[in-house]
Design a protein around this motif. Structure first.
Motif, PDB file in Angstrom:
ATOM      1  N   GLU A  28     -17.490 113.899 -20.526  1.00  6.62           N
ATOM      2  CA  GLU A  28     -18.471 113.171 -19.711  1.00  6.62           C
ATOM      3  C   GLU A  28     -17.776 112.197 -18.760  1.00  6.62           C
ATOM      4  O   GLU A  28     -18.148 112.082 -17.594  1.00  6.62           O
ATOM      5  N   GLU A  29     -16.769 111.501 -19.265  1.00  6.72           N
ATOM      6  CA  GLU A  29     -16.020 110.572 -18.410  1.00  6.72           C
ATOM      7  C   GLU A  29     -15.328 111.327 -17.280  1.00  6.72           C
ATOM      8  O   GLU A  29     -15.316 110.877 -16.130  1.00  6.72           O
ATOM      9  N   LEU A  30     -14.761 112.478 -17.603  1.00  5.51           N
ATOM     10  CA  LEU A  30     -14.082 113.274 -16.582  1.00  5.51           C
ATOM     11  C   LEU A  30     -15.067 113.798 -15.537  1.00  5.51           C
ATOM     12  O   LEU A  30     -14.750 113.849 -14.344  1.00  5.51           O
ATOM     13  N   LYS A  31     -16.261 114.158 -15.982  1.00  3.35           N
ATOM     14  CA  LYS A  31     -17.289 114.599 -15.032  1.00  3.35           C
ATOM     15  C   LYS A  31     -17.661 113.461 -14.084  1.00  3.35           C
ATOM     16  O   LYS A  31     -17.819 113.673 -12.877  1.00  3.35           O
ATOM     17  N   LEU A  37     -14.607 111.033  -7.361  1.00  3.35           N
ATOM     18  CA  LEU A  37     -13.529 111.523  -6.502  1.00  3.35           C
ATOM     19  C   LEU A  37     -14.067 112.416  -5.386  1.00  3.35           C
ATOM     20  O   LEU A  37     -13.576 112.364  -4.252  1.00  3.35           O
ATOM     21  N   GLU A  38     -15.075 113.221  -5.696  1.00  5.24           N
ATOM     22  CA  GLU A  38     -15.677 114.057  -4.660  1.00  5.24           C
ATOM     23  C   GLU A  38     -16.339 113.195  -3.595  1.00  5.24           C
ATOM     24  O   GLU A  38     -16.218 113.471  -2.400  1.00  5.24           O
ATOM     25  N   GLU A  43     -16.058 110.794   1.862  1.00  3.82           N
ATOM     26  CA  GLU A  43     -15.992 109.607   2.714  1.00  3.82           C
ATOM     27  C   GLU A  43     -14.703 109.607   3.533  1.00  3.82           C
ATOM     28  O   GLU A  43     -14.714 109.291   4.727  1.00  3.82           O
ATOM     29  N   LEU A  44     -13.601 109.974   2.894  1.00  2.00           N
ATOM     30  CA  LEU A  44     -12.322 110.010   3.599  1.00  2.00           C
ATOM     31  C   LEU A  44     -12.316 111.085   4.683  1.00  2.00           C
ATOM     32  O   LEU A  44     -11.768 110.875   5.768  1.00  2.00           O
ATOM     33  N   ARG A  45     -12.932 112.229   4.397  1.00  2.00           N
ATOM     34  CA  ARG A  45     -13.033 113.277   5.422  1.00  2.00           C
ATOM     35  C   ARG A  45     -13.819 112.772   6.623  1.00  2.00           C
ATOM     36  O   ARG A  45     -13.441 112.993   7.772  1.00  2.00           O
ATOM     37  N   SER A  46     -14.909 112.092   6.329  1.00  2.00           N
ATOM     38  CA  SER A  46     -15.748 111.556   7.397  1.00  2.00           C
ATOM     39  C   SER A  46     -14.977 110.533   8.229  1.00  2.00           C
ATOM     40  O   SER A  46     -15.031 110.551   9.467  1.00  2.00           O
ATOM     41  N   GLN A  47     -14.248 109.660   7.563  1.00  2.00           N
ATOM     42  CA  GLN A  47     -13.451 108.654   8.269  1.00  2.00           C
ATOM     43  C   GLN A  47     -12.363 109.320   9.105  1.00  2.00           C
ATOM     44  O   GLN A  47     -12.088 108.897  10.232  1.00  2.00           O
ATOM     45  N   ARG A  48     -11.735 110.350   8.547  1.00  2.00           N
ATOM     46  CA  ARG A  48     -10.685 111.058   9.282  1.00  2.00           C
ATOM     47  C   ARG A  48     -11.257 111.700  10.547  1.00  2.00           C
ATOM     48  O   ARG A  48     -10.673 111.608  11.623  1.00  2.00           O
TER      49      ARG A  48
END
Length: 80
Positions: A28-31, A37-38, A43-48
């Motif tokens: 559950e923690e990993l999910k 992370l997704e 967000e990082l893709r959008s900023q890039r």
């Protein structure tokens, strides 16, 4: 079966149940981490993409200014 064997079996079963419970909690923690992370990756893709657009715009403006300067320098050469 003797009472001792049953106690050992119960102990092993309890250990297995405890291990399974801990592993389920870890899953559950990993999910949750995966979802975070997704989201961060999106967000990082959008900023890039935004930065790439700004960079392209700055390059276009730079090229326009260079062209203007060349035109002005050409006019100055004509005057001389």
């Amino acid at each position: 079966m003797s009472f001792e064997v049953l106690e050992q079996l119960e102990s092993k079963i309890q250990t297995a149940v405890d291990t399974i419970t801990l592993l389920q909690m870890e899953v559950e923690e990993l999910k949750e981490d995966k979802v975070k992370l997704e989201t961060e990756a999106n967000e990082l893709r959008s900023q890039r993409e935004e930065l790439e657009q700004k960079s392209q715009q700055a390059q276009q403006e730079h090229a326009q200014w260079q062209e203007r300067i060349r035109a002005l320098l050409g006019k100055m050469d004509e005057v001389e």
